[in-house]
Design a protein around this motif. Structure first.
Motif, PDB file in Angstrom:
ATOM      1  N   UNK A  85       0.481  -0.839   0.148  1.00  0.00           N
ATOM      2  CA  UNK A  85      -0.447  -0.332   0.169  1.00  0.00           C
ATOM      3  C   UNK A  85       0.896   1.104  -0.014  1.00  0.00           C
ATOM      4  N   UNK A  86       1.554   1.156  -1.266  1.00  0.00           N
ATOM      5  CA  UNK A  86       2.550   2.492  -1.059  1.00  0.00           C
ATOM      6  C   UNK A  86       1.113   3.505  -1.217  1.00  0.00           C
ATOM      7  N   UNK A  87       2.151   5.442  -1.404  1.00  0.00           N
ATOM      8  CA  UNK A  87       1.189   6.330  -1.322  1.00  0.00           C
ATOM      9  C   UNK A  87       0.518   6.789  -2.551  1.00  0.00           C
ATOM     10  N   UNK A  88       1.473   5.779  -4.005  1.00  0.00           N
ATOM     11  CA  UNK A  88       0.942   5.705  -5.171  1.00  0.00           C
ATOM     12  C   UNK A  88      -0.121   4.911  -5.235  1.00  0.00           C
ATOM     13  N   UNK A 115       0.500  -3.216 -12.382  1.00  0.00           N
ATOM     14  CA  UNK A 115       0.492  -2.188 -10.590  1.00  0.00           C
ATOM     15  C   UNK A 115       0.503  -3.346  -9.294  1.00  0.00           C
ATOM     16  N   UNK A 116       0.991  -3.004  -8.933  1.00  0.00           N
ATOM     17  CA  UNK A 116       1.225  -3.939  -7.810  1.00  0.00           C
ATOM     18  C   UNK A 116      -0.306  -4.748  -7.115  1.00  0.00           C
ATOM     19  N   UNK A 117      -0.324  -6.127  -7.159  1.00  0.00           N
ATOM     20  CA  UNK A 117      -1.368  -6.734  -6.405  1.00  0.00           C
ATOM     21  C   UNK A 117      -1.404  -6.358  -5.252  1.00  0.00           C
ATOM     22  N   UNK A 118      -2.655  -5.965  -5.239  1.00  0.00           N
ATOM     23  CA  UNK A 118      -3.085  -5.618  -3.611  1.00  0.00           C
ATOM     24  C   UNK A 118      -4.967  -6.529  -3.584  1.00  0.00           C
ATOM     25  N   UNK A 119      -4.740  -7.281  -2.667  1.00  0.00           N
ATOM     26  CA  UNK A 119      -6.125  -8.245  -2.144  1.00  0.00           C
ATOM     27  C   UNK A 119      -6.947  -7.445  -1.672  1.00  0.00           C
ATOM     28  N   UNK A 120      -8.352  -7.952  -2.677  1.00  0.00           N
ATOM     29  CA  UNK A 120      -9.439  -6.947  -2.142  1.00  0.00           C
ATOM     30  C   UNK A 120      -9.872  -7.096  -0.474  1.00  0.00           C
TER      31      UNK A 120
END
Length: 196
Positions: A85-88, A115-120
Motif C-alpha cells: 500500500x504505497x502512497x501511489x 500495478x502492485x497486486x493488492x487483494x480486495x
C-alpha cells in the motif's frame, strides 16, 4: 495485560499459525521445566519451527516470558504497514472507490494493469481503517459496507426453516458462485417488483 481476546482452551483453525496467549503461557512453563523446542512443539501440536521462531523473536533480556512475548507479538502485528500500500497505490485505490468501484474490481484492475497486486481484503481493511479515523471512503461503497447478500440469504434460510450455514453449504455443493447468487437474487427481486 493480555493483548489477545482468545479464551482459555480455544483451538486454532486449520492453517492458522499465530500462537495464542495460553500457548505462550505453556511455552514459558515447559521451557522453564527444561523441555526442548521439539518436545514443546509436540505438546502444543504446532510445527517445531513455530516454537523456535517464537523463542527467538520474543525473548527479552531475562529470557522468554509469556507476558512480554504477547506484548511484543501484539506490537509487531499492529505496527507493520502493508508494504504494497504505497502512497501511489493508495491514491489509485481511493480514486476508484470514489468512482464506486468495488474492492474486487479495483484488485482485478491493479493486477491487469501491471500495478502492485493488492487483494480486495487489503482494500476493505484500508476502507475500514479510514472509517475508524473519521474518513468517508466507506460511504462510496455500493452498499456502504452493508451485507445485503447475506441479509437476503438469511431471509431465505428463515423462510425454509434452515440455518444460514446450511444455505451456504447447499450453494457450495451446487457450485453456485457468489456471482451466480447475486444474479439469482437480482432476478428474484425484479420478479417481486413486477408482481407488486
Amino acid at each position: 495485560m493480555i493483548f489477545n481476546n482468545q479464551t482459555k482452551g480455544e483451538t486454532l483453525p486449520k492453517g492458522y499459525h499465530h500462537l495464542t496467549y495460553d500457548q505462550r503461557c505453556q511455552i514459558y512453563i515447559l521451557q522453564a521445566r527444561g523441555d526442548t523446542s521439539s518436545s514443546i512443539a509436540n505438546i502444543l501440536k504446532v510445527h517445531h519451527s513455530t516454537i523456535s521462531r517464537e523463542l527467538k523473536r520474543n525473548k527479552g533480556q531475562r529470557g522468554y516470558r509469556h507476558q512480554q512475548a504477547q506484548e511484543k507479538a501484539f506490537l509487531r502485528k499492529n505496527s507493520q504497514p502493508n508494504k504494497k500500500m504505497t502512497p501511489q497505490i493508495v491514491t489509485r485505490i481511493e480514486e476508484k472507490i470514489k468512482l464506486q468501484w468495488s474492492p474486487i474490481q479495483i484488485s482485478g484492475w491493479l493486477k491487469r494493469h501491471g500495478k502492485e497486486h493488492v487483494s480486495h481484503e487489503t482494500i476493505y481493511n484500508h476502507i475500514w481503517k479510514d472509517k475508524r479515523q473519521g474518513g468517508q471512503l466507506y460511504r462510496e461503497l455500493r452498499h456502504r459496507g452493508k451485507k445485503y447478500n447475506k441479509q437476503i440469504l438469511s431471509e431465505i434460510a428463515k423462510h425454509f426453516g434452515l440455518t444460514l450455514q446450511a444455505i451456504f453449504y447447499a450453494l457450495k455443493r451446487l457450485k453456485i458462485t457468489r456471482k451466480k447468487r447475486l444474479r439469482f437474487i437480482r432476478k428474484g427481486t425484479r420478479k417481486q417488483e413486477r408482481n407488486i
